[in-house]
Design a protein around this motif. Structure first.
Motif, PDB file in Angstrom:
ATOM      1  N   GLU A 198       0.728  -1.114   0.009  1.00 35.93           N
ATOM      2  CA  GLU A 198       0.018   0.030  -0.024  1.00 35.93           C
ATOM      3  C   GLU A 198       0.988   1.071  -0.068  1.00 35.93           C
ATOM      4  O   GLU A 198       1.898   1.185   0.725  1.00 35.93           O
ATOM      5  CB  GLU A 198      -0.913  -0.017   1.209  1.00 35.93           C
ATOM      6  CG  GLU A 198      -2.061  -1.015   1.198  1.00 35.93           C
ATOM      7  CD  GLU A 198      -2.989  -1.017   2.238  1.00 35.93           C
ATOM      8  OE1 GLU A 198      -2.507  -0.224   3.457  1.00 35.93           O
ATOM      9  OE2 GLU A 198      -4.158  -1.186   2.160  1.00 35.93           O
ATOM     10  N   ARG A 199       0.415   2.156  -0.534  1.00 36.94           N
ATOM     11  CA  ARG A 199       1.021   3.573  -0.692  1.00 36.94           C
ATOM     12  C   ARG A 199       0.007   4.741  -0.532  1.00 36.94           C
ATOM     13  O   ARG A 199      -1.120   4.581  -1.093  1.00 36.94           O
ATOM     14  CB  ARG A 199       2.080   3.793  -2.114  1.00 36.94           C
ATOM     15  CG  ARG A 199       2.890   2.631  -2.194  1.00 36.94           C
ATOM     16  CD  ARG A 199       3.562   2.700  -3.414  1.00 36.94           C
ATOM     17  NE  ARG A 199       4.941   2.144  -3.651  1.00 36.94           N
ATOM     18  CZ  ARG A 199       5.087   0.733  -3.840  1.00 36.94           C
ATOM     19  NH1 ARG A 199       3.774   0.112  -4.100  1.00 36.94           N
ATOM     20  NH2 ARG A 199       6.244  -0.209  -3.710  1.00 36.94           N
ATOM     21  N   ARG A 200       0.401   5.774  -0.259  1.00 35.09           N
ATOM     22  CA  ARG A 200      -0.423   6.977   0.048  1.00 35.09           C
ATOM     23  C   ARG A 200      -0.919   7.315  -1.430  1.00 35.09           C
ATOM     24  O   ARG A 200      -0.313   7.163  -2.551  1.00 35.09           O
ATOM     25  CB  ARG A 200       0.281   8.322   0.818  1.00 35.09           C
ATOM     26  CG  ARG A 200       0.545   7.892   2.075  1.00 35.09           C
ATOM     27  CD  ARG A 200       1.124   9.413   2.639  1.00 35.09           C
ATOM     28  NE  ARG A 200       1.428   9.112   4.085  1.00 35.09           N
ATOM     29  CZ  ARG A 200       0.619   9.176   5.067  1.00 35.09           C
ATOM     30  NH1 ARG A 200      -0.866   9.570   4.709  1.00 35.09           N
ATOM     31  NH2 ARG A 200       0.713   9.133   6.592  1.00 35.09           N
ATOM     32  N   MET A 201      -2.134   7.749  -1.260  1.00 33.98           N
ATOM     33  CA  MET A 201      -2.909   8.309  -2.727  1.00 33.98           C
ATOM     34  C   MET A 201      -1.953   9.458  -3.421  1.00 33.98           C
ATOM     35  O   MET A 201      -1.774   9.568  -4.573  1.00 33.98           O
ATOM     36  CB  MET A 201      -4.173   8.696  -2.569  1.00 33.98           C
ATOM     37  CG  MET A 201      -5.359   7.685  -2.183  1.00 33.98           C
ATOM     38  SD  MET A 201      -5.377   6.728  -3.635  1.00 33.98           S
ATOM     39  CE  MET A 201      -5.848   7.523  -5.005  1.00 33.98           C
ATOM     40  N   ASP A 202      -1.101  10.144  -2.436  1.00 35.77           N
ATOM     41  CA  ASP A 202      -0.372  11.294  -2.964  1.00 35.77           C
ATOM     42  C   ASP A 202       0.622  10.795  -3.763  1.00 35.77           C
ATOM     43  O   ASP A 202       1.393  11.131  -4.831  1.00 35.77           O
ATOM     44  CB  ASP A 202       0.240  12.153  -1.839  1.00 35.77           C
ATOM     45  CG  ASP A 202      -0.824  13.262  -1.482  1.00 35.77           C
ATOM     46  OD1 ASP A 202      -1.933  13.520  -1.955  1.00 35.77           O
ATOM     47  OD2 ASP A 202      -0.688  13.737  -0.314  1.00 35.77           O
ATOM     48  N   THR A 203       1.357   9.689  -3.281  1.00 36.35           N
ATOM     49  CA  THR A 203       2.291   8.883  -3.935  1.00 36.35           C
ATOM     50  C   THR A 203       1.953   8.330  -5.410  1.00 36.35           C
ATOM     51  O   THR A 203       2.542   8.394  -6.550  1.00 36.35           O
ATOM     52  CB  THR A 203       2.789   7.635  -3.360  1.00 36.35           C
ATOM     53  OG1 THR A 203       3.382   8.092  -1.901  1.00 36.35           O
ATOM     54  CG2 THR A 203       3.880   7.009  -3.876  1.00 36.35           C
ATOM     55  N   TRP A 204       0.752   7.843  -5.416  1.00 37.91           N
ATOM     56  CA  TRP A 204       0.173   7.347  -6.872  1.00 37.91           C
ATOM     57  C   TRP A 204       0.059   8.706  -7.712  1.00 37.91           C
ATOM     58  O   TRP A 204       0.209   8.273  -8.925  1.00 37.91           O
ATOM     59  CB  TRP A 204      -1.052   6.422  -6.566  1.00 37.91           C
ATOM     60  CG  TRP A 204      -0.948   5.187  -5.719  1.00 37.91           C
ATOM     61  CD1 TRP A 204      -1.497   4.742  -4.699  1.00 37.91           C
ATOM     62  CD2 TRP A 204      -0.046   4.190  -6.116  1.00 37.91           C
ATOM     63  NE1 TRP A 204      -0.997   3.470  -4.231  1.00 37.91           N
ATOM     64  CE2 TRP A 204      -0.017   3.130  -5.298  1.00 37.91           C
ATOM     65  CE3 TRP A 204       0.812   3.843  -7.184  1.00 37.91           C
ATOM     66  CZ2 TRP A 204       0.464   1.794  -5.259  1.00 37.91           C
ATOM     67  CZ3 TRP A 204       1.486   2.642  -7.421  1.00 37.91           C
ATOM     68  CH2 TRP A 204       1.434   1.762  -6.622  1.00 37.91           C
ATOM     69  N   ASP A 222      -6.972   6.605   2.198  1.00 44.39           N
ATOM     70  CA  ASP A 222      -5.834   7.507   1.701  1.00 44.39           C
ATOM     71  C   ASP A 222      -4.635   6.432   1.317  1.00 44.39           C
ATOM     72  O   ASP A 222      -3.633   7.046   0.885  1.00 44.39           O
ATOM     73  CB  ASP A 222      -5.241   8.287   2.835  1.00 44.39           C
ATOM     74  CG  ASP A 222      -4.186   9.370   2.540  1.00 44.39           C
ATOM     75  OD1 ASP A 222      -4.301   9.802   1.199  1.00 44.39           O
ATOM     76  OD2 ASP A 222      -3.147   9.653   2.901  1.00 44.39           O
ATOM     77  N   PHE A 223      -4.772   5.062   1.628  1.00 44.01           N
ATOM     78  CA  PHE A 223      -4.121   4.036   1.180  1.00 44.01           C
ATOM     79  C   PHE A 223      -4.299   3.102   0.358  1.00 44.01           C
ATOM     80  O   PHE A 223      -5.720   2.680   0.455  1.00 44.01           O
ATOM     81  CB  PHE A 223      -3.324   3.389   2.605  1.00 44.01           C
ATOM     82  CG  PHE A 223      -2.448   4.441   3.163  1.00 44.01           C
ATOM     83  CD1 PHE A 223      -1.157   4.161   3.297  1.00 44.01           C
ATOM     84  CD2 PHE A 223      -3.009   5.016   4.407  1.00 44.01           C
ATOM     85  CE1 PHE A 223      -0.191   5.149   3.979  1.00 44.01           C
ATOM     86  CE2 PHE A 223      -2.139   5.916   5.068  1.00 44.01           C
ATOM     87  CZ  PHE A 223      -0.872   6.010   4.903  1.00 44.01           C
ATOM     88  N   SER A 224      -3.618   2.747  -0.969  1.00 46.07           N
ATOM     89  CA  SER A 224      -4.069   1.789  -1.809  1.00 46.07           C
ATOM     90  C   SER A 224      -2.966   1.096  -2.437  1.00 46.07           C
ATOM     91  O   SER A 224      -1.863   1.573  -2.261  1.00 46.07           O
ATOM     92  CB  SER A 224      -5.008   2.434  -2.825  1.00 46.07           C
ATOM     93  OG  SER A 224      -4.297   3.564  -3.295  1.00 46.07           O
TER      94      SER A 224
END
Length: 451
Positions: free
Chosen positions: A291-297, A316-318
């Protein structure tokens, strides 16, 4: 004081009457001669339960041992006897014909079919239209379920459809007999015996009647297919009638599923998954289960394939998931997807629940077509792939024919080592490369792991 003859006679009569009344109040004692007109009193049965042979020696031996252990643990003798008296071999579990006795996990559709084929039934027109009809027929029930448990109604209907086609196919096996067969078969004996003890507790507690206990081929029960231990932990008496009837009572069954999902972490109003577009040159090895933060994606260039901004309801994580590799649809998966897997741990099952729920709510997908020109692998091919990857030092885990997360990560590692697109998707082309890189070694020369 010396009593007169009349007084003494009255005293003796009164004493005799008192003794008789006391004897009646206490009741007859075991082992004493019966009073004329009353049935004899017998002590409760003790010792091993005597059963009629099932015709299967191993089953008879197991039953004697299991029922003795159940009695020693303090379980109700009559319930234990009623559960085990009529057991008999089921060909699916104990038959010798391999065309019938095929109960391996890898044989299940969620593991053995290409995902686009697996989705044909749960996303079929009749399944989706029937789900919409269910919501339309009982809006008050589903509003109450949402309010009480905080689970979106389309998710409940999707699971109901996946498990039993809305209660139409709940199974016609006796739960006690199925679990006994599973225990005797042996691969999952501890699991089966634990579930049998749970069935006994269900009846002991009065949650269910002995006559209720219909199950599917693996022991799951009712309209939403609960294993007995899951039933004990999560089943609900939604209408308050004193029973948790997941077989015939739609409210109880759906409330039980909602309770299970909520306590597994479901968040109402958040997506299970969102289809995304990726930029050119994207590093598909990021689809690694983390999982990574949505901002990262967002920073990596992912966007909703339908356009606009990401709407996550606060999640906020996916993680990025590629159900059919880099050429197929691409999804960000959120916690609700993981919650679906509490019901069935296969990615394809959870994906089908999410997709069916969306379709019932009027959202169709995926927008990216499935790469049906690719040649997915059979169960036997997956075993060969796993063995080859293990032999080359890329740990695919047990050679079980199930292309799970570990197998895909191992394949990604191999692909990266060869400068290929590292999407982890097992195709015949990838199998050929692994075998060629392994000197042609296939599964036949590598020891299989446990299935």
């Amino acid at each position: 004081m010396i009593q007169t003859g009349i007084a003494r006679t009255q005293w003796v009569a009164a004493a005799a009457m008192s003794a008789l009344l006391a004897s009646c109040a206490a009741g007859p004692q075991p082992g004493t001669p019966p009073v004329a007109g009353n049935p004899p009193v017998t002590a409760p049965a003790a010792g091993a339960i005597k059963y009629t042979s099932s015709g299967h020696a191993a089953m008879d031996a197991w039953r004697i041992d299991f029922s003795s252990r159940a009695l020693e643990a303090g379980h109700d003798r009559a319930i234990v006897e009623s559960l085990l008296s009529g057991i008999a071999p089921i060909p699916l579990w104990l038959g010798s014909d391999m065309r019938v006795a095929s109960t391996g996990i890898s044989d299940q559709a969620e593991f053995s079919k290409p995902i686009w084929d697996y989705l044909k039934v749960p996303l079929g027109e009749s399944r989706i239209s029937n789900g919409r009809d269910r919501l339309a027929i009982q809006p008050a029930l589903f509003a109450d379920l949402e309010a009480r448990y905080g689970v979106d109604r389309q998710v409940l209907v999707a699971i109901w459809g996946m498990e039993t086609s809305y209660g139409a196919v709940i199974g016609n096996f006796d739960a006690g007999n199925v679990l006994a067969n599973m225990a005797v078969e042996g691969r999952r004996r501890t699991f089966a015996e634990r579930e049998l003890l749970a069935v006994i507790k269900m009846v002991e507690r009065g949650d269910a009647e002995r006559s209720d206990l219909l199950a599917g081929w693996a022991g799951a029960m009712g309209q939403t297919q609960f294993m007995p231990t899951t039933y004990l932990a999560y089943a609900e008496d939604f209408d308050g009638d004193g029973h948790k009837d997941v077989w015939k009572n739609e409210g109880d069954a759906l409330a039980s599923a909602a309770n299970y999902l909520k306590k597994s972490g479901y968040a109402m109003g958040q997506p299970w998954g969102l289809e995304v577009a990726v930029p050119a040159g994207f590093d598909f090895s990021l689809a690694d289960g983390n999982e990574r933060r949505m901002d990262t994606w967002r920073a990596a260039g992912l966007t909703p394939i339908a356009g606009g901004a990401f709407e996550t309801g606060g999640a906020d994580f996916s993680q990025l998931w590629l159900p059919a590799g880099a050429e197929g649809p691409k999804y960000l998966l959120f916690n609700n997807f993981t919650v679906f897997k509490a019901y069935n741990n296969a990615d394809s099952y959870a994906f089908a629940v999410g997709m069916a729920g969306d379709a019932i709510a009027g959202k169709t997908g995926p927008m990216t077509p499935w790469p049906q020109h690719l040649r997915p692998l059979s169960v036997a091919d997956i075993k060969t792939l796993q063995a080859g990857l293990n032999a080359r030092g890329f740990s695919a885990g047990p050679v079980d024919g199930i292309p799970g997360r570990q197998t895909k990560l191992a394949l990604q590692g191999f692909q990266k080592s060869r400068g290929l697109v590292a999407d982890g998707y097992p195709t015949r082309e990838m199998l050929a490369l692994v075998i060629a890189g392994n000197g042609g070694v296939g599964v036949s020369s590598v020891t299989d792991g446990p299935s």
